[in-house]
Design a protein around this motif. Structure first.
Motif, PDB file in Angstrom:
ATOM      1  N   ASP A 107      30.780 -18.780  -5.380  1.00 25.82           N
ATOM      2  CA  ASP A 107      31.894 -18.791  -6.328  1.00 25.82           C
ATOM      3  C   ASP A 107      31.519 -19.641  -7.537  1.00 25.82           C
ATOM      4  N   ILE A 108      30.438 -19.247  -8.196  1.00 29.26           N
ATOM      5  CA  ILE A 108      29.962 -19.996  -9.364  1.00 29.26           C
ATOM      6  C   ILE A 108      30.022 -19.097 -10.594  1.00 29.26           C
ATOM      7  N   ASP A 109      30.072 -19.736 -11.748  1.00 29.12           N
ATOM      8  CA  ASP A 109      30.191 -18.990 -13.001  1.00 29.12           C
ATOM      9  C   ASP A 109      29.284 -19.623 -14.048  1.00 29.12           C
ATOM     10  N   PHE A 110      28.153 -19.004 -14.287  1.00 26.18           N
ATOM     11  CA  PHE A 110      27.231 -19.425 -15.338  1.00 26.18           C
ATOM     12  C   PHE A 110      27.076 -18.264 -16.314  1.00 26.18           C
ATOM     13  N   PRO A 111      26.556 -18.532 -17.508  1.00 19.59           N
ATOM     14  CA  PRO A 111      26.329 -17.422 -18.454  1.00 19.59           C
ATOM     15  C   PRO A 111      25.343 -16.411 -17.874  1.00 19.59           C
ATOM     16  N   GLU A 112      25.558 -15.148 -18.160  1.00 21.04           N
ATOM     17  CA  GLU A 112      24.619 -14.120 -17.703  1.00 21.04           C
ATOM     18  C   GLU A 112      23.281 -14.282 -18.423  1.00 21.04           C
ATOM     19  N   ASN A 113      22.207 -13.897 -17.728  1.00 17.98           N
ATOM     20  CA  ASN A 113      20.843 -13.957 -18.285  1.00 17.98           C
ATOM     21  C   ASN A 113      20.499 -15.365 -18.805  1.00 17.98           C
ATOM     22  N   HIS A 114      20.812 -16.370 -18.024  1.00 13.65           N
ATOM     23  CA  HIS A 114      20.666 -17.754 -18.503  1.00 13.65           C
ATOM     24  C   HIS A 114      19.448 -18.478 -17.915  1.00 13.65           C
ATOM     25  N   PHE A 115      19.153 -18.238 -16.656  1.00 11.64           N
ATOM     26  CA  PHE A 115      18.102 -18.997 -15.969  1.00 11.64           C
ATOM     27  C   PHE A 115      16.811 -18.193 -15.837  1.00 11.64           C
ATOM     28  N   GLU A 116      15.675 -18.894 -16.050  1.00  2.95           N
ATOM     29  CA  GLU A 116      14.380 -18.245 -15.796  1.00  2.95           C
ATOM     30  C   GLU A 116      14.048 -18.222 -14.301  1.00  2.95           C
ATOM     31  N   ARG A 117      14.548 -19.221 -13.582  1.00  3.16           N
ATOM     32  CA  ARG A 117      14.275 -19.316 -12.153  1.00  3.16           C
ATOM     33  C   ARG A 117      15.549 -19.729 -11.413  1.00  3.16           C
ATOM     34  N   ILE A 118      15.775 -19.102 -10.252  1.00  3.50           N
ATOM     35  CA  ILE A 118      16.859 -19.501  -9.358  1.00  3.50           C
ATOM     36  C   ILE A 118      16.250 -19.652  -7.968  1.00  3.50           C
ATOM     37  N   PHE A 119      16.499 -20.800  -7.345  1.00  2.00           N
ATOM     38  CA  PHE A 119      15.941 -21.082  -6.020  1.00  2.00           C
ATOM     39  C   PHE A 119      17.048 -21.332  -5.002  1.00  2.00           C
ATOM     40  N   CYS A 120      16.748 -21.003  -3.746  1.00  2.00           N
ATOM     41  CA  CYS A 120      17.619 -21.366  -2.629  1.00  2.00           C
ATOM     42  C   CYS A 120      16.728 -21.602  -1.413  1.00  2.00           C
ATOM     43  N   ALA A 121      16.572 -22.865  -1.050  1.00  2.00           N
ATOM     44  CA  ALA A 121      15.705 -23.234   0.079  1.00  2.00           C
ATOM     45  C   ALA A 121      16.548 -23.676   1.268  1.00  2.00           C
ATOM     46  N   SER A 122      16.212 -23.177   2.428  1.00  2.18           N
ATOM     47  CA  SER A 122      16.778 -23.641   3.711  1.00  2.18           C
ATOM     48  C   SER A 122      18.264 -23.365   3.921  1.00  2.18           C
ATOM     49  N   ALA A 123      18.937 -22.699   2.997  1.00  2.08           N
ATOM     50  CA  ALA A 123      20.400 -22.580   3.111  1.00  2.08           C
ATOM     51  C   ALA A 123      20.933 -21.171   2.911  1.00  2.08           C
ATOM     52  N   PHE A 124      20.068 -20.217   2.604  1.00 11.63           N
ATOM     53  CA  PHE A 124      20.541 -18.872   2.282  1.00 11.63           C
ATOM     54  C   PHE A 124      21.355 -18.263   3.426  1.00 11.63           C
ATOM     55  N   ILE A 125      20.948 -18.539   4.635  1.00 11.17           N
ATOM     56  CA  ILE A 125      21.586 -17.946   5.810  1.00 11.17           C
ATOM     57  C   ILE A 125      23.051 -18.388   5.975  1.00 11.17           C
TER      58      ILE A 125
END
Length: 202
Positions: A107-125
């Motif tokens: 439930d997050i809201d950031f500008p579209e096409n904003h980040f070059e990289r998005i990470f999610c470690a150990s918590a995706f599940i």
């Protein structure tokens, strides 16, 4: 720090990780996972990075050191205790290009096409809806950007596998490893989220 309006499932996760936050760095396991993910993500100077479920900031801190003063890293987490620990570490390291926010990754809201990289470690599940989460995060990724996720193998946690089998007998769904436990499962999941140029490293 603002409180989040969470359902019971997410509140339990937030409470669990807040309880764990003081001792979360006692093992270097999370640190190694995060460093590997950032390394695979090919982070460069000046990039905008989002670290989802940042924990005590392992990925975020590693990325902030690479993007330099012209880049920016935002780390989000559902657990107030984790955010507090992350901020403390960033302050000690003097990383001014790093910001930590208490937020629900679904439930997050950031500008579209904003980040070059998005990470999610150990918590995706832990996400309630994995495909929906990936589709949401992909909106925030710039064209040509990289979304990097670390997932666990089916054999990673024997206790979890046993628990999963027992709960299944009683008709209770338990997400662990079901959608991400093999290369094939990860491939299918990422394809469902319309991600392109999928590369899975074991």
């Amino acid at each position: 720090m603002n409180q989040l309006n969470l359902n019971n499932y997410k509140q339990e996760i937030a409470d669990l990780y807040t309880r764990r936050s003081d001792k979360y760095d006692n093992s270097d396991w999370h640190w190694r996972i995060a460093n590997r993910l950032v390394e695979y993500g090919q982070v460069n100077t000046g990039q905008q990075i989002l670290d989802i479920a940042t924990g005590t900031g392992h990925c975020a801190i590693a990325a902030a050191k690479l993007v330099g003063s012209s880049g920016k890293v935002i780390g989000i987490d559902i657990a107030p205790g984790m955010i507090a620990q992350s901020q403390k570490k960033a302050n000690i390291l003097g990383l001014n290009n790093l910001e930590f926010l208490l937020a629900d990754a679904e439930d997050i809201d950031f500008p579209e096409n904003h980040f070059e990289r998005i990470f999610c470690a150990s918590a995706f599940i832990w996400m309630s809806d994995l495909v929906k989460s990936l589709l949401l995060w992909r909106k925030f990724l710039k064209p040509g950007g990289i979304l990097g996720i670390q997932a666990f193998a089916e054999t990673a946690f024997v206790g979890g596998v046993i628990t999963q089998n027992i709960l299944k007998k009683y008709g209770i769904s338990y997400l662990m490893s079901q959608p991400t436990g093999t290369v094939e499962k990860c491939q299918k999941l990422l394809q469902k989220a319309s991600l392109e140029l999928i590369e899975i490293k074991v």
